[in-house]
Write a protein that holds these residues in place. Structure first.
Motif, PDB file in Angstrom:
ATOM      1  N   SER A   1       0.822  -1.216   0.000  1.00  0.00           N
ATOM      2  CA  SER A   1       0.000   0.000   0.000  1.00  0.00           C
ATOM      3  C   SER A   1       0.855   1.266   0.000  1.00  0.00           C
ATOM      4  O   SER A   1       0.343   2.360  -0.280  1.00  0.00           O
ATOM      5  N   MET A   2       2.158   1.125   0.296  1.00  0.00           N
ATOM      6  CA  MET A   2       3.037   2.299   0.269  1.00  0.00           C
ATOM      7  C   MET A   2       3.184   2.848  -1.150  1.00  0.00           C
ATOM      8  O   MET A   2       3.519   4.017  -1.341  1.00  0.00           O
ATOM      9  N   ASP A   3       2.936   2.016  -2.132  1.00  0.00           N
ATOM     10  CA  ASP A   3       3.080   2.426  -3.527  1.00  0.00           C
ATOM     11  C   ASP A   3       1.763   2.927  -4.124  1.00  0.00           C
ATOM     12  O   ASP A   3       1.680   3.171  -5.325  1.00  0.00           O
ATOM     13  N   TYR A   4       0.751   3.078  -3.273  1.00  0.00           N
ATOM     14  CA  TYR A   4      -0.580   3.470  -3.757  1.00  0.00           C
ATOM     15  C   TYR A   4      -0.926   4.872  -3.288  1.00  0.00           C
ATOM     16  O   TYR A   4      -0.682   5.251  -2.134  1.00  0.00           O
ATOM     17  N   TYR A   5      -1.513   5.663  -4.191  1.00  0.00           N
ATOM     18  CA  TYR A   5      -2.102   6.951  -3.826  1.00  0.00           C
ATOM     19  C   TYR A   5      -3.387   7.080  -4.630  1.00  0.00           C
ATOM     20  O   TYR A   5      -3.394   6.833  -5.842  1.00  0.00           O
ATOM     21  N   PRO A   6      -4.507   7.454  -4.009  1.00  0.00           N
ATOM     22  CA  PRO A   6      -5.808   7.396  -4.682  1.00  0.00           C
ATOM     23  C   PRO A   6      -5.946   8.385  -5.834  1.00  0.00           C
ATOM     24  O   PRO A   6      -5.795   9.601  -5.651  1.00  0.00           O
ATOM     25  N   GLU A   7      -6.247   7.856  -6.991  1.00  0.00           N
ATOM     26  CA  GLU A   7      -6.436   8.694  -8.178  1.00  0.00           C
ATOM     27  C   GLU A   7      -7.623   9.629  -8.004  1.00  0.00           C
ATOM     28  O   GLU A   7      -7.615  10.759  -8.492  1.00  0.00           O
ATOM     29  N   TRP A   8      -8.659   9.162  -7.301  1.00  0.00           N
ATOM     30  CA  TRP A   8      -9.852   9.978  -7.126  1.00  0.00           C
ATOM     31  C   TRP A   8      -9.537  11.271  -6.385  1.00  0.00           C
ATOM     32  O   TRP A   8     -10.140  12.319  -6.642  1.00  0.00           O
ATOM     33  N   TYR A   9      -8.560  11.215  -5.458  1.00  0.00           N
ATOM     34  CA  TYR A   9      -8.232  12.422  -4.706  1.00  0.00           C
ATOM     35  C   TYR A   9      -7.466  13.423  -5.568  1.00  0.00           C
ATOM     36  O   TYR A   9      -7.737  14.627  -5.539  1.00  0.00           O
ATOM     37  N   THR A  10      -6.527  12.932  -6.364  1.00  0.00           N
ATOM     38  CA  THR A  10      -5.785  13.843  -7.233  1.00  0.00           C
ATOM     39  C   THR A  10      -6.702  14.440  -8.300  1.00  0.00           C
ATOM     40  O   THR A  10      -6.560  15.610  -8.665  1.00  0.00           O
ATOM     41  N   THR A  11      -7.648  13.633  -8.788  1.00  0.00           N
ATOM     42  CA  THR A  11      -8.615  14.159  -9.760  1.00  0.00           C
ATOM     43  C   THR A  11      -9.438  15.280  -9.147  1.00  0.00           C
ATOM     44  O   THR A  11      -9.706  16.306  -9.791  1.00  0.00           O
ATOM     45  N   MET A  12      -9.823  15.103  -7.893  1.00  0.00           N
ATOM     46  CA  MET A  12     -10.577  16.142  -7.186  1.00  0.00           C
ATOM     47  C   MET A  12      -9.759  17.428  -7.090  1.00  0.00           C
ATOM     48  O   MET A  12     -10.270  18.532  -7.357  1.00  0.00           O
ATOM     49  N   LEU A  13      -8.479  17.315  -6.733  1.00  0.00           N
ATOM     50  CA  LEU A  13      -7.630  18.491  -6.624  1.00  0.00           C
ATOM     51  C   LEU A  13      -7.489  19.204  -7.969  1.00  0.00           C
ATOM     52  O   LEU A  13      -7.556  20.442  -8.050  1.00  0.00           O
ATOM     53  N   GLU A  14      -7.302  18.433  -9.022  1.00  0.00           N
ATOM     54  CA  GLU A  14      -7.143  19.025 -10.357  1.00  0.00           C
ATOM     55  C   GLU A  14      -8.406  19.756 -10.795  1.00  0.00           C
ATOM     56  O   GLU A  14      -8.346  20.877 -11.308  1.00  0.00           O
ATOM     57  N   ARG A  15      -9.577  19.116 -10.577  1.00  0.00           N
ATOM     58  CA  ARG A  15     -10.829  19.766 -10.951  1.00  0.00           C
ATOM     59  C   ARG A  15     -11.056  21.024 -10.114  1.00  0.00           C
ATOM     60  O   ARG A  15     -11.575  22.034 -10.610  1.00  0.00           O
TER      61      ARG A  15
END
Length: 412
Positions: A76-90
């Motif tokens: 899980s150390m290699d995982y970061y949620p795409e949904w959160y970065t998408t939220m930041l970008e939008r």
């Protein structure tokens, strides 16, 4: 208590009006430790009073953050949620503003393997690359501020009784942010004018290179053609002025990626993703770190330098006089956002394209061709002291003093 509450309200209003300079109809994202509840509530109030359309608070907690490293699977150390970065970008693309109460705990990851911290940091940096590009190109208004937490205050004010540490930290934060002034907003406007005068003179001088000398430091840093000195407030893509870091005492620009040579020694500890690194040195050749040492946190520093190809090159050079409000407190805060404004510093990793003429229009390849550096990281480290000397090298080869005994000798 009445005085404290008035000062807390002044601080909240200051960061809304000067920090993010919130406009009517904007959304605001506040990232805040749960210990800063009272300040965060005031910030939300001041944001709505300023005409915010919607304010969202993203709460953070050291215990929750630490739980991942204590209990989650290694994968899980290699995982970061795409949904959160998408939220930041939008959020950015829709014209929002960000206010981050950034209070890292230097002891948060005690006992955790450096490799796990590095993997988690790389996963987050990789996933957030587009968002960070928006940050570094000034696409939107963002501001980092500070507020006490028990863990942080207990490190900075370990010499005080426990019950005095949080009040002492608040006193320092109010001082360095000019909150004790009768009108902090006016005081900040005057301060920003002073920083503007400073970087305007440096832009007129248009130095070819800077030369640093101090104990353990003998460094030459070339500046690329078209470099721009900035400091104080910046202008986002919509023409709104904002202050990216409060407090701020620096003026900064972009170094030439392959034009750094010599050695440099740190003068303050560095908090890297919750791990402390101290008493370290770098040796540069053709811009690249080719050797380094650290008495504390060597493994963490090594993994930072191996984050990607650009991590061993500089992305920022910043000037701060030793005789300055934060430095005069004679206290190390173990928080880069404060310590970097008490000391001249450099930054490993990505540059800010806003520091190069037309830089925000360039691809990474074009930026590199003009002397800029790209990386997943941007980590400031402090090199200022009361003995630091800096010379400016003009295009015609003339050398003139900029700093002596750690302070400006140029006349502004």
């Amino acid at each position: 208590m009445d005085n404290f509450n008035r000062n807390l309200e002044k601080y909240a209003e200051l960061v809304i009006r000067i920090g993010v300079n919130l406009n009517k109809g904007q959304d605001l994202l506040v990232e805040a430790p749960i210990e800063t509840l009272d300040l965060t509530r005031l910030i939300v109030q001041k944001a709505y009073e300023a005409g915010a359309n919607y304010v969202h608070v993203h709460w953070q907690d050291d215990v929750v953050t630490r739980n991942k490293f204590d209990y989650a699977s290694e994968d899980s150390m290699d995982y970061y949620p795409e949904w959160y970065t998408t939220m930041l970008e939008r959020f950015v693309e829709n014209g929002g503003a960000l206010l981050n109460i950034k209070v890292p705990n230097p002891n948060l990851y005690d006992g955790i393997e450096a490799s796990l911290i590095s993997r988690a940091s790389k996963a987050a940096s990789t996933a957030r690359a587009k968002y960070q590009h928006y940050v570094r190109t000034g696409e939107f208004s963002w501001c980092l501020i500070k507020a006490p937490t028990e863990a942080w205050a207990s490190i900075v004010y370990a010499d005080l009784p426990e019950e005095q540490r949080i009040p002492a930290m608040w006193d320092a934060i109010f001082k360095i942010n000019r909150v004790y002034e009768e009108n902090p907003v006016v005081a900040w406007q005057s301060h920003l004018d002073t920083l503007k005068a400073t970087h305007s003179l440096l832009n007129e001088r248009s130095y070819k290179a800077l030369r640093y000398r101090a104990t353990g430091t003998d460094l030459r840093v070339e500046l690329p053609e078209g470099h721009i000195w900035l400091g104080g407030d910046n202008e986002n893509a919509r023409g709104v002025r904002y202050v990216a870091n409060m407090p701020t005492e620096e003026v900064f620009t972009i170094p030439n990626r392959t034009g750094v040579s010599g050695t440099v020694a740190s003068t303050m500890p560095l908090n890297i993703n919750g791990a402390l690194v101290d008493r370290f040195t770098f040796t540069f050749e053709a811009g690249k770190v080719v050797d380094f040492q650290a008495e504390v946190g060597y493994d963490h520093l090594a993994r930072l330098l191996d984050m990607d190809e650009g991590a061993r090159y500089l992305g920022e050079v910043a000037l701060v006089p030793f005789d300055s409000p934060i430095s005069n407190l004679n206290r190390i805060f173990y928080n880069t956002g404060i310590d970097e404004n008490a000391s001249c510093h450099l930054a490993l990793g990505s540059c800010y394209p806003i520091n190069l003429k037309d830089g925000t229009k360039l691809s990474n390849a074009e930026l590199k061709a003009r002397g800029g550096n790209s990386s997943l990281i941007h980590v400031d480290f402090m090199i200022g002291s009361a003995e630091l000397e800096i010379d400016g090298e003009l295009v015609d080869g003339t050398i003139e003093p900029i700093f002596r005994a750690g302070n400006w000798v140029l006349t502004f």
